[in-house]
Design an enzyme around this catalytic site. Structure first.
Site, mmCIF file in Angstrom:
data_model
loop_
_atom_site.group_PDB
_atom_site.id
_atom_site.type_symbol
_atom_site.label_atom_id
_atom_site.label_comp_id
_atom_site.label_asym_id
_atom_site.label_seq_id
_atom_site.Cartn_x
_atom_site.Cartn_y
_atom_site.Cartn_z
ATOM 1 N N GLU A 277 61.677 75.202 57.300
ATOM 2 C CA GLU A 277 61.369 73.820 57.671
ATOM 3 C C GLU A 277 60.571 73.719 58.969
ATOM 4 O O GLU A 277 59.627 72.946 59.062
ATOM 5 C CB GLU A 277 62.676 73.020 57.816
ATOM 6 N N SER A 278 60.968 74.479 59.980
ATOM 7 C CA SER A 278 60.342 74.286 61.300
ATOM 8 C C SER A 278 59.931 75.573 61.998
ATOM 9 O O SER A 278 59.301 75.511 63.056
ATOM 10 C CB SER A 278 61.315 73.537 62.225
#
Length: 375
Positions: A277-278
């Site tokens: 995700e990040s």
């Protein structure tokens, strides 16, 4: 990210091509079984086994290409002196194997080994546009090292004509690179043929020319348009986090693992999702206002707050991790299987249960499971 990219009203469809170059006989040596591998496509398999996508579809009763998934067994034309289960032979000299890392593409791998995307695709029996995922092993072929070098040089020249070449540094994110160069994340994704937003140090990117910016709406991402208010809130959160001290990647990893254990969630799963995700970066904020390490949108934060019994601040790294972990715990308990829980984190559990996994969701699940195995 939890419902950060709302799905379309209907799952994306990749139809079986209706107009293809036909062969006189689809399977002159009969048919045999073949186990589908990740990245295989009807078009790619048709080219490998010298038939047509339509012939494969008719033989296997496929209505559209979404029915072709890794692990399934289909019928393909047989070959004289070989079986379809054997890996396609490469006419070039084998260089060895490469294990795909997060953020890599066929193009970046070809650049690294000074070969070409078609050579890698041919050596692995996949399409040149095939989706690859972290943990996947690719065979490397030196069909033409010289042409590979020429291809790289040509692409570098092309990059100068259409944009600027950029080498990813440690700590870089697509969002940060886009901001520094006055571009959008979606513009970088499109210009580099990326399948996601995770990148890695040493990767080569092309920064598209400024003119391309005029065709990119500032409130769109992967073709989805977001309300101006959502985009404005995302920009505000991005600005706030830019001025704050955030934990290092090593500190973030430790925080995620500890929080997951505390709430009864598999640490490897939480680490894999947060990496995808990040990239374990608290400053990451998407145009949809998915915030921080776990890429949680405000409504997800409200849900997580209700689950844990206190108000969570998504701009705080520990609270952000806690929000993602407790939501993952709830999804795991409700989903019935890890795959569905992972899909629910990306697509939304109710959507998965009512519509099934979309094609991009299936790729997301496969990527997360591959990452989990490396944690």
């Amino acid at each position: 990210m939890v419902i950060a990219l709302p799905p379309a009203t209907a799952p994306p469809v990749t139809l079986v091509p209706t107009h293809t170059v036909s062969h006189a006989t689809p399977a002159p040596h009969g048919w045999t079984s073949y186990t589908v591998r990740s990245g295989d496509t009807l078009i790619g398999l048709a080219a490998t086994f010298r038939t047509t996508p339509r012939a494969l579809a008719v033989k296997n009763g496929l209505q559209d290409a979404r029915q072709l998934w890794a692990g399934s067994t289909i019928q393909v034309p047989g070959r004289v002196g070989s079986t379809a289960k054997a890996a396609p032979r490469s006419t070039g000299r084998t260089l060895g194997a490469h294990t795909v890392r997060a953020g890599e593409t066929l193009t970046s791998i070809a650049d690294r080994y000074r070969t070409t995307v078609p050579s890698i695709a041919k050596a692995n029996g996949i399409s040149t546009r095939a989706f690859i995922f972290p943990g996947q092993t690719l065979r490397l072929s030196a069909t033409s090292r010289a042409s590979g070098a020429t291809s790289t040089a040509t692409k570098a020249g092309s990059a100068k004509a259409s944009g600027t070449a950029y080498r990813v540094r440690s700590g870089d994110t697509l969002l940060g690179i886009a901001s520094r160069h006055g571009r959008t994340v979606s513009a970088l994704v499109k210009a580099n043929g990326l399948r996601g937003t995770v990148i890695h140090a040493g990767q080569r990117l092309v920064i598209p020319a400024a003119a391309a910016r005029r065709t990119e709406a500032p409130n769109t991402f992967f073709g989805i348009r977001y309300p101006d208010k959502v985009v404005a809130n995302a920009a505000r959160n991005r600005q706030i986090l830019a001025g704050r001290t955030v934990p290092t990647r090593a500190q973030t990893r430790t925080m995620i693992a500890a929080t997951a254990r505390r709430h009864g969630v598999d640490p490897r799963l939480a680490l894999a999702i947060s990496m995808q995700e990040s990239g374990w970066n608290q400053r990451q904020v998407s145009v949809a206002n998915a915030v921080g390490i776990m890429q949680v949108i405000p409504s997800g934060g409200e849900w997580a707050s209700s689950l844990i019994g206190r108000r969570l601040n998504l701009l705080d790294a520990q609270d952000n991790v806690t929000a993602g972990v407790v939501m993952l715990r709830a999804l795991t308990r409700s989903a019935g299987s890890e795959d569905v829980a992972i899909a629910g984190y990306y697509q939304g559990l109710s959507s998965v249960q009512s519509r099934g996994m979309y094609s991009d969701t299936k790729r997301y699940v496969a990527g997360i499971k591959a990452l989990k195995g490396r944690m």
